[in-house]
Write a protein that holds these residues in place. Structure first.
Motif, PDB file in Angstrom:
ATOM      1  N   GLU A  89      44.080  42.840  38.110  1.00 27.82           N
ATOM      2  CA  GLU A  89      45.314  43.443  37.585  1.00 27.82           C
ATOM      3  C   GLU A  89      46.465  42.452  37.603  1.00 27.82           C
ATOM      4  O   GLU A  89      47.276  42.410  36.688  1.00 27.82           O
ATOM      5  CB  GLU A  89      45.665  44.693  38.376  1.00 27.82           C
ATOM      6  N   HIS A  90      46.522  41.632  38.659  1.00 22.23           N
ATOM      7  CA  HIS A  90      47.580  40.625  38.784  1.00 22.23           C
ATOM      8  C   HIS A  90      47.482  39.579  37.671  1.00 22.23           C
ATOM      9  O   HIS A  90      48.500  39.053  37.214  1.00 22.23           O
ATOM     10  CB  HIS A  90      47.490  39.937  40.151  1.00 22.23           C
ATOM     11  N   ALA A  91      46.259  39.294  37.223  1.00 24.09           N
ATOM     12  CA  ALA A  91      46.034  38.216  36.257  1.00 24.09           C
ATOM     13  C   ALA A  91      46.072  38.687  34.804  1.00 24.09           C
ATOM     14  O   ALA A  91      45.791  37.897  33.908  1.00 24.09           O
ATOM     15  CB  ALA A  91      44.693  37.552  36.538  1.00 24.09           C
ATOM     16  N   GLN A  92      46.430  39.911  34.553  1.00 23.53           N
ATOM     17  CA  GLN A  92      46.470  40.434  33.178  1.00 23.53           C
ATOM     18  C   GLN A  92      47.433  39.622  32.318  1.00 23.53           C
ATOM     19  O   GLN A  92      48.421  39.126  32.825  1.00 23.53           O
ATOM     20  CB  GLN A  92      46.902  41.912  33.177  1.00 23.53           C
ATOM     21  N   PRO A  93      47.171  39.490  31.061  1.00 24.30           N
ATOM     22  CA  PRO A  93      46.036  39.974  30.288  1.00 24.30           C
ATOM     23  C   PRO A  93      44.841  39.045  30.435  1.00 24.30           C
ATOM     24  O   PRO A  93      44.981  37.839  30.638  1.00 24.30           O
ATOM     25  CB  PRO A  93      46.549  39.968  28.845  1.00 24.30           C
ATOM     26  N   LEU A  94      43.659  39.624  30.318  1.00 22.27           N
ATOM     27  CA  LEU A  94      42.416  38.869  30.421  1.00 22.27           C
ATOM     28  C   LEU A  94      42.294  37.917  29.236  1.00 22.27           C
ATOM     29  O   LEU A  94      42.440  38.324  28.092  1.00 22.27           O
ATOM     30  CB  LEU A  94      41.224  39.834  30.434  1.00 22.27           C
ATOM     31  N   ALA A  95      42.068  36.666  29.540  1.00 18.37           N
ATOM     32  CA  ALA A  95      41.859  35.650  28.503  1.00 18.37           C
ATOM     33  C   ALA A  95      41.108  34.490  29.143  1.00 18.37           C
ATOM     34  O   ALA A  95      41.436  34.072  30.251  1.00 18.37           O
ATOM     35  CB  ALA A  95      43.190  35.166  27.960  1.00 18.37           C
ATOM     36  N   GLU A 132      45.403  29.142  31.738  1.00 15.61           N
ATOM     37  CA  GLU A 132      46.542  29.945  32.198  1.00 15.61           C
ATOM     38  C   GLU A 132      46.069  31.196  32.942  1.00 15.61           C
ATOM     39  O   GLU A 132      46.639  31.583  33.955  1.00 15.61           O
ATOM     40  CB  GLU A 132      47.446  30.353  31.027  1.00 15.61           C
ATOM     41  N   TRP A 133      45.014  31.816  32.410  1.00 17.01           N
ATOM     42  CA  TRP A 133      44.482  33.007  33.068  1.00 17.01           C
ATOM     43  C   TRP A 133      43.899  32.650  34.438  1.00 17.01           C
ATOM     44  O   TRP A 133      44.146  33.345  35.428  1.00 17.01           O
ATOM     45  CB  TRP A 133      43.413  33.662  32.185  1.00 17.01           C
ATOM     46  N   PHE A 148      44.145  32.651  40.434  1.00 12.42           N
ATOM     47  CA  PHE A 148      44.173  31.943  41.708  1.00 12.42           C
ATOM     48  C   PHE A 148      45.576  31.739  42.281  1.00 12.42           C
ATOM     49  O   PHE A 148      45.718  31.214  43.375  1.00 12.42           O
ATOM     50  CB  PHE A 148      43.416  30.618  41.595  1.00 12.42           C
ATOM     51  N   SER A 149      46.604  32.180  41.571  1.00 10.89           N
ATOM     52  CA  SER A 149      47.956  32.093  42.125  1.00 10.89           C
ATOM     53  C   SER A 149      48.311  33.336  42.940  1.00 10.89           C
ATOM     54  O   SER A 149      49.258  33.316  43.711  1.00 10.89           O
ATOM     55  CB  SER A 149      48.991  31.888  41.012  1.00 10.89           C
ATOM     56  N   GLY A 150      47.548  34.385  42.785  1.00 10.43           N
ATOM     57  CA  GLY A 150      47.786  35.594  43.564  1.00 10.43           C
ATOM     58  C   GLY A 150      46.963  35.576  44.841  1.00 10.43           C
ATOM     59  O   GLY A 150      45.914  34.934  44.923  1.00 10.43           O
ATOM     60  N   HIS A 151      47.432  36.275  45.842  1.00  9.98           N
ATOM     61  CA  HIS A 151      46.719  36.272  47.130  1.00  9.98           C
ATOM     62  C   HIS A 151      45.505  37.204  47.137  1.00  9.98           C
ATOM     63  O   HIS A 151      44.624  37.057  47.982  1.00  9.98           O
ATOM     64  CB  HIS A 151      47.670  36.624  48.272  1.00  9.98           C
ATOM     65  N   TRP A 152      45.416  38.142  46.220  1.00  8.79           N
ATOM     66  CA  TRP A 152      44.321  39.118  46.253  1.00  8.79           C
ATOM     67  C   TRP A 152      42.955  38.476  46.032  1.00  8.79           C
ATOM     68  O   TRP A 152      41.954  38.931  46.596  1.00  8.79           O
ATOM     69  CB  TRP A 152      44.550  40.241  45.249  1.00  8.79           C
TER      70      TRP A 152
END
Length: 132
Positions: A28-34, A38-39, A44-48
Motif C-alpha cells: 500500500e505504501h508503494a502504490q501505484p504498482l509499476a 521508482e516503484w 524499500f523506502s518504507g519500513h513495512w
C-alpha cells in the motif's frame, strides 16, 4: 510437550501474521504498482517491507524449531491457521469485510486441524499402549 506446541505455534502464528500484514502495508505504501526503479525505491523506502522480511525470517526459524519435535502432518495443518489470523487482523487493520466464504473457510481450516490433532493423539495413545 503440549506447552511447547502451544507456545511454539502461537509464536509462529504471530510472526507469520505480522509478516503478511506488513507485506500488505508495504504494498500500500508503494502504490501505484509499476515495474520500475521508482516503484522499487518506494517499496524499500518504507519500513513495512523490513518488518515483513524480519517476520518471515522469524517465522522460518520458529517453524524449523517446531518441526524438530512436532509430527509433520498436524504441524503443517496448524501452521495454516495463519490464514485465519491474517483474516481476523485484516478485518481490523484493513477494514476488510467478513464474507460467508471466509467464515466457511475458517470453519473448514479449524475443523481440519482439530481432526488431525485428534487422529495424531489417538495414534500416540495406540503407540504407547503397544509399547507397554
Amino acid at each position: 510437550m503440549a506447552r511447547f506446541y502451544l507456545i511454539g505455534f502461537t509464536v509462529l502464528l504471530m510472526f507469520d501474521t505480522v509478516a503478511q500484514c506488513s507485506f500488505k502495508l508495504a504494498a500500500e505504501h508503494a502504490q501505484p504498482l509499476a515495474m520500475s526503479i521508482e516503484w522499487l525505491v518506494r517499496v524499500f523506502s518504507g519500513h513495512w517491507i523490513y518488518v515483513s522480511i524480519a517476520g518471515y525470517i522469524l517465522t522460518f526459524f520458529t517453524w524449523m524449531t517446531l518441526l524438530k519435535k512436532a509430527p509433520v502432518g498436524p504441524a503443517f495443518a496448524a501452521s495454516h491457521l495463519e490464514v485465519v489470523t491474517v483474516m481476523i487482523v485484516s478485518i481490523w487493520l484493513f477494514h476488510e469485510p467478513i464474507t460467508l466464504f471466509k467464515l466457511i473457510g475458517t470453519i473448514l481450516i479449524v475443523s481440519g486441524i482439530l481432526f488431525l490433532a485428534l487422529a495424531e493423539s489417538k495414534l500416540a495413545k495406540k503407540a504407547n499402549n503397544h509399547s507397554d
